[in-house]
Design an enzyme around this catalytic site. Structure first.
Site, PDB file in Angstrom:
ATOM      1  N   ASN A   1      -8.869  -1.514   9.034  1.00  0.00           N
ATOM      2  CA  ASN A   1      -8.743  -2.736   8.225  1.00  0.00           C
ATOM      3  C   ASN A   1      -8.030  -3.787   9.070  1.00  0.00           C
ATOM      4  O   ASN A   1      -6.823  -3.711   9.272  1.00  0.00           O
ATOM      5  CB  ASN A   1      -7.943  -2.407   6.951  1.00  0.00           C
ATOM      6  CG  ASN A   1      -7.659  -3.628   6.111  1.00  0.00           C
ATOM      7  OD1 ASN A   1      -8.202  -4.705   6.350  1.00  0.00           O
ATOM      8  ND2 ASN A   1      -6.804  -3.463   5.109  1.00  0.00           N
TER       9      ASN A   1
ATOM     10  N   HIS B   1      -6.904  -3.455  -2.729  1.00  0.00           N
ATOM     11  CA  HIS B   1      -5.822  -3.322  -1.748  1.00  0.00           C
ATOM     12  C   HIS B   1      -4.542  -3.941  -2.307  1.00  0.00           C
ATOM     13  O   HIS B   1      -4.584  -4.983  -2.963  1.00  0.00           O
ATOM     14  CB  HIS B   1      -6.205  -4.005  -0.434  1.00  0.00           C
ATOM     15  CG  HIS B   1      -5.300  -3.617   0.696  1.00  0.00           C
ATOM     16  ND1 HIS B   1      -4.045  -4.165   0.824  1.00  0.00           N
ATOM     17  CD2 HIS B   1      -5.453  -2.730   1.700  1.00  0.00           C
ATOM     18  CE1 HIS B   1      -3.460  -3.617   1.891  1.00  0.00           C
ATOM     19  NE2 HIS B   1      -4.306  -2.747   2.442  1.00  0.00           N
TER      20      HIS B   1
ATOM     21  N   GLU C   1      -2.665   4.504  -0.880  1.00  0.00           N
ATOM     22  CA  GLU C   1      -1.821   3.746   0.034  1.00  0.00           C
ATOM     23  C   GLU C   1      -0.524   3.367  -0.667  1.00  0.00           C
ATOM     24  O   GLU C   1      -0.464   2.331  -1.346  1.00  0.00           O
ATOM     25  CB  GLU C   1      -2.528   2.458   0.466  1.00  0.00           C
ATOM     26  CG  GLU C   1      -3.805   2.666   1.215  1.00  0.00           C
ATOM     27  CD  GLU C   1      -4.105   1.465   2.100  1.00  0.00           C
ATOM     28  OE1 GLU C   1      -4.192   1.649   3.312  1.00  0.00           O
ATOM     29  OE2 GLU C   1      -4.216   0.344   1.576  1.00  0.00           O
TER      30      GLU C   1
ATOM     31  N   SER D   1       0.792   2.953   7.539  1.00  0.00           N
ATOM     32  CA  SER D   1       1.478   3.307   8.788  1.00  0.00           C
ATOM     33  C   SER D   1       0.873   4.523   9.494  1.00  0.00           C
ATOM     34  O   SER D   1       1.589   5.329  10.083  1.00  0.00           O
ATOM     35  CB  SER D   1       2.979   3.504   8.537  1.00  0.00           C
ATOM     36  OG  SER D   1       3.563   2.288   8.084  1.00  0.00           O
TER      37      SER D   1
ATOM     38  N   GLY E   1      -4.422   0.050   9.254  1.00  0.00           N
ATOM     39  CA  GLY E   1      -4.269  -1.395   9.375  1.00  0.00           C
ATOM     40  C   GLY E   1      -3.827  -1.768  10.776  1.00  0.00           C
ATOM     41  O   GLY E   1      -4.619  -1.840  11.714  1.00  0.00           O
TER      42      GLY E   1
HETATM   43  P1  PGA Z   1      -0.949  -0.307   7.975  1.00  0.00           P
HETATM   44  O1  PGA Z   1      -1.887  -0.878   6.811  1.00  0.00           O
HETATM   45  O2  PGA Z   1      -1.745   0.762   8.686  1.00  0.00           O
HETATM   46  O3  PGA Z   1      -0.677  -1.484   8.852  1.00  0.00           O
HETATM   47  O4  PGA Z   1       0.250   0.255   7.332  1.00  0.00           O
HETATM   48  C1  PGA Z   1      -2.715  -0.033   6.078  1.00  0.00           C
HETATM   49  C2  PGA Z   1      -3.471  -0.830   5.056  1.00  0.00           C
HETATM   50  O5  PGA Z   1      -2.889  -1.737   4.463  1.00  0.00           O
HETATM   51  O6  PGA Z   1      -4.666  -0.599   4.811  1.00  0.00           O
END
Ligand code: PGA
Length: 222
Positions: free
Chosen positions: A9, A99, A148, A185, A206
């Site tokens: 993403n 999201h 998430e 993360s 992300g």
């Molecule tokens: P991150 O985001 O991997 O930067 O924590 C994940 C997401 O929001 O899909």
């Protein structure tokens, strides 16, 4: 073996030239990333980059599918600023819905999300429906859910694989979904711990998806 999903993403990141650079690096390691039979790699760029990424992926035969980061709750028509399912379907097969950043910054609520899911399905797009916990409502007809937790997104503070697995199991017990992914993360260092969990069928990445070499490492370790 059941199919797994590795989803990148990009959020509101990357210009055209940055996307080209990312794609060029991916095509350099095509042989390595093609060796992932049961894994579907899905990249969700911003709308502006969907055509570019789609053309590149086809021309270079990269093993990558595309997803949009959002979808209009309405069909085509006089809705300034909206991008509808029919338009997205020209380039993508998937769409992120629900999201937490959209829930938080754009006040997206369950009623709106249900409309988005309906438009996605009408257009032949597969929703990747994001929930923040097992209590988050999930509209009917969702096959793939991404768990998430709010506290894990962009913080460097992921959930534990064991807890993510337990939440995924409870989501699957409560709803008729076929796959639960984990997001928040995820990095090249922790991805294998999540992927090893029996209830977790993939990851939503992300920040760590923005750098192509890091993302390749994630694919290798997934
Ligand atoms: P991150 O985001 O991997 O930067 O924590 C994940 C997401 O929001 O899909």
């Amino acid at each position: 073996m059941e199919k797994c999903f590795i989803v990148a993403n990009w959020k509101s990141n990357k210009t055209e030239s940055e996307a080209k650079e990312w794609l060029a690096q991916m095509s350099n390691v095509k042989a390595q990333i093609s060796n992932v039979d049961n894994k579907e790699v899905i990249v969700c760029p911003p709308f502006t980059l969907l055509p570019l990424v789609s053309v590149f992926v086809k021309e270079h035969e990269l093993p990558i599918r595309l997803g949009a980061q959002d979808i209009s709750p309405l069909s085509e028509g006089a809705y300034t600023g909206e991008v509808n399912g029919k338009q997205i379907k020209e380039f993508a097969q998937y769409v992120l819905i629900g999201h937490s950043e959209r829930r938080e910054h754009f006040n997206e609520d369950e009623t709106l999300l249900e409309k988005k899911v309906a438009r996605a399905k009408e257009s032949g797009l597969m929703p990747l429906f994001c929930v923040q916990g097992e209590e988050t409502p999930i509209p009917a007809g969702i096959d793939i859910v991404a768990y998430e937790p709010f506290s894990a997104i962009g913080t460097g503070n992921p959930d534990t694989p064991q807890n993510a697995n337990d939440v995924a199991r409870r989501i699957r017990e409560r709803h008729r979904v076929t796959a639960v992914l984990y997001g928040g993360s995820v990095t090249e260092k922790n991805v294998s711990e999540f992927m090893r969990m029996p209830q977790i069928r993939g990851v939503l990445v992300g920040g760590a998806s923005l750098d192509p070499s890091t993302f390749v490492e994630i694919l290798k370790h997934a």
